[in-house]
Design an enzyme around this catalytic site. Structure first.
Site, PDB file in Angstrom:
ATOM      1  N   TYR A  33      58.156  47.853  48.652  1.00 21.33           N
ATOM      2  CA  TYR A  33      59.143  47.499  49.678  1.00 21.33           C
ATOM      3  C   TYR A  33      59.584  48.730  50.442  1.00 21.33           C
ATOM      4  CZ  TYR A  33      63.076  49.219  46.788  1.00 21.33           C
ATOM      5  OH  TYR A  33      63.955  49.996  46.075  1.00 21.33           O
ATOM      6  N   LYS A 144      57.457  53.061  46.026  1.00 22.62           N
ATOM      7  CA  LYS A 144      58.660  52.224  46.190  1.00 22.62           C
ATOM      8  C   LYS A 144      58.300  50.808  45.754  1.00 22.62           C
ATOM      9  CE  LYS A 144      62.600  51.960  49.388  1.00 22.62           C
ATOM     10  NZ  LYS A 144      63.644  52.296  48.434  1.00 22.62           N
ATOM     11  N   GLU A 176      66.826  62.045  39.937  1.00 23.60           N
ATOM     12  CA  GLU A 176      67.466  61.437  41.107  1.00 23.60           C
ATOM     13  C   GLU A 176      68.477  60.415  40.606  1.00 23.60           C
ATOM     14  OE1 GLU A 176      64.716  59.146  43.535  1.00 23.60           O
ATOM     15  OE2 GLU A 176      63.669  58.400  41.780  1.00 23.60           O
ATOM     16  N   LEU A 200      61.550  59.213  44.124  1.00 23.19           N
ATOM     17  CA  LEU A 200      61.150  58.575  45.369  1.00 23.19           C
ATOM     18  C   LEU A 200      61.362  59.597  46.496  1.00 23.19           C
ATOM     19  CD1 LEU A 200      60.334  55.713  46.551  1.00 23.19           C
ATOM     20  CD2 LEU A 200      62.649  55.735  47.466  1.00 23.19           C
TER      21      LEU A 200
HETATM   22  N1  PDD Z   1      66.815  52.881  47.628  1.00 25.69           N
HETATM   23  N2  PDD Z   1      65.499  57.080  45.099  1.00 25.69           N
HETATM   24  C1  PDD Z   1      65.507  55.790  44.734  1.00 25.69           C
HETATM   25  C2  PDD Z   1      65.130  55.435  43.333  1.00 25.69           C
HETATM   26  C3  PDD Z   1      65.886  54.796  45.663  1.00 25.69           C
HETATM   27  O1  PDD Z   1      65.878  53.512  45.300  1.00 25.69           O
HETATM   28  C4  PDD Z   1      66.279  55.186  46.980  1.00 25.69           C
HETATM   29  C5  PDD Z   1      66.690  54.201  48.014  1.00 25.69           C
HETATM   30  C6  PDD Z   1      66.246  56.554  47.307  1.00 25.69           C
HETATM   31  C7  PDD Z   1      66.621  57.058  48.671  1.00 25.69           C
HETATM   32  O2  PDD Z   1      65.589  56.824  49.616  1.00 25.69           O
HETATM   33  P1  PDD Z   1      65.925  56.642  51.174  1.00 25.69           P
HETATM   34  O3  PDD Z   1      66.703  57.824  51.580  1.00 25.69           O
HETATM   35  O4  PDD Z   1      64.606  56.571  51.827  1.00 25.69           O
HETATM   36  O5  PDD Z   1      66.718  55.356  51.283  1.00 25.69           O
HETATM   37  C8  PDD Z   1      65.843  57.468  46.343  1.00 25.69           C
HETATM   38  C9  PDD Z   1      66.984  51.829  48.614  1.00 25.69           C
HETATM   39  C10 PDD Z   1      68.036  52.060  49.625  1.00 25.69           C
HETATM   40  C11 PDD Z   1      67.080  50.498  47.903  1.00 25.69           C
HETATM   41  O6  PDD Z   1      66.389  50.338  46.910  1.00 25.69           O
HETATM   42  O7  PDD Z   1      67.777  49.600  48.370  1.00 25.69           O
END
Ligand code: PDD
Length: 279
Positions: A33, A144, A176, A200
């Site tokens: 996703y 992701k 993270e 991620l």
């Molecule tokens: N999640 N690390 C993880 C495990 C995450 O699920 C997310 C974001 C990030 C940050 O990535 P970005 O800056 O590209 O949003 C890091 C999204 C927002 C979610 O699962 O809804």
């Protein structure tokens, strides 16, 4: 949320969008996703999100390549330029006639997208509490993947402890957040873990590093030992929907001055200005 969603080439009211119970996304969490912010009708750092999506797709051996322009054309009818929104895009390995771990033949991916309003996250201004937990996730966290069970259990454990986020620890190092990337400020330097299969590669993370560079904020990508968090004057968690969130209490102890710190204030200001400049 906009009532109209996209499913496999059609725009439908949300209530009419249905997939088979044999869809591998439902049975196995076999999919990937993206979450893409849209400010004033413009997809934020869209090319970067498409690159990450393509990496996730190839990481799970799912063949579906569309150009950024093709994805944009799919999302466009759901966007409303009068608000801040985000696109949720999910691609699964689709329906298969029977439940079998091996990939079906042929594969017809299920493609689903919906658009929701971004609700400003109060913790972005006030700061939040966080807790450190063991990183129980798999070894391909750079993908992701929709299979988020470990992330959900970790986030819920944090919520149960009256915290907004879990900061994950693997072999004595922090990786993270359960749904965010991690930054710390130690001796006035901004530090975030280097990209690897253990995190991620967040798009917000990339933007922050670029902004640190252009605004002469000293920064470095490096491993961060769990003990180093005790010397951090600031800790932030970052993501597309919450942006930059200062952690003011970790494991029940105050972080720095117990309030969002000066490096956060500066970065949040330049981040908001950068968003405006693109919107
Ligand atoms: N999640 N690390 C993880 C495990 C995450 O699920 C997310 C974001 C990030 C940050 O990535 P970005 O800056 O590209 O949003 C890091 C999204 C927002 C979610 O699962 O809804």
């Amino acid at each position: 949320m906009s009532d109209t969603v996209y499913l496999n080439g059609e725009y439908l009211p949300l209530a009419d969008a249905k997939v088979s119970v044999l869809d591998r996304g439902f049975l196995f969490g076999d999919g990937v996703y993206e979450v893409i912010p849209v400010y004033a009708g413009r997809l934020f750092r869209f090319e970067d999100h498409v690159v990450r999506l393509n990496n996730s797709l190839s990481g799970i051996r799912l063949d579906l390549i569309k150009s950024a322009a093709e994805w944009q054309a799919i999302f466009q009818p759901m966007l409303d330029s009068s608000k801040d929104q985000y696109i949720y895009l999910q691609i699964t390995r689709g329906y298969a006639p029977k439940r079998d771990h091996g990939f079906p033949e042929p594969i017809v991916p299920t493609v689903f997208a919906m658009c929701s309003d971004i609700k400003p996250f109060a913790g972005r201004v006030s700061g939040v509490k966080a807790v450190t937990l063991d990183d129980t996730r798999w070894q391909m966290c750079h993908i992701k993947a929709t299979a988020l069970l470990a992330h959900l259990l970790l986030r819920q454990e944090a919520l149960d402890q009256d915290c907004a986020e879990a900061i994950l620890v693997k072999n004595g190092y922090v990786t993270e957040g359960a749904a965010s990337n991690l930054f710390v400020v130690i001796d006035d330097e901004l530090i975030t873990p280097s990209k690897s299969n253990e995190i991620l590669p967040g798009i917000t993370r990339d933007v922050i590093l670029e902004l640190a560079k252009t605004n002469q904020i000293p920064y470095r990508e490096d491993v961060i030992a769990l003990e180093a968090l005790e010397n951090a004057s600031e800790i932030w968690v970052t993501s597309s929907t919450r942006e930059i969130v200062p952690v003011i209490e970790l494991d029940g102890k105050m972080v720095g001055i117990g309030k969002p710190g000066p490096v956060y204030q500066k970065m949040d200001q330049v981040f908001q200005a950068y968003k405006q400049s693109l919107a």
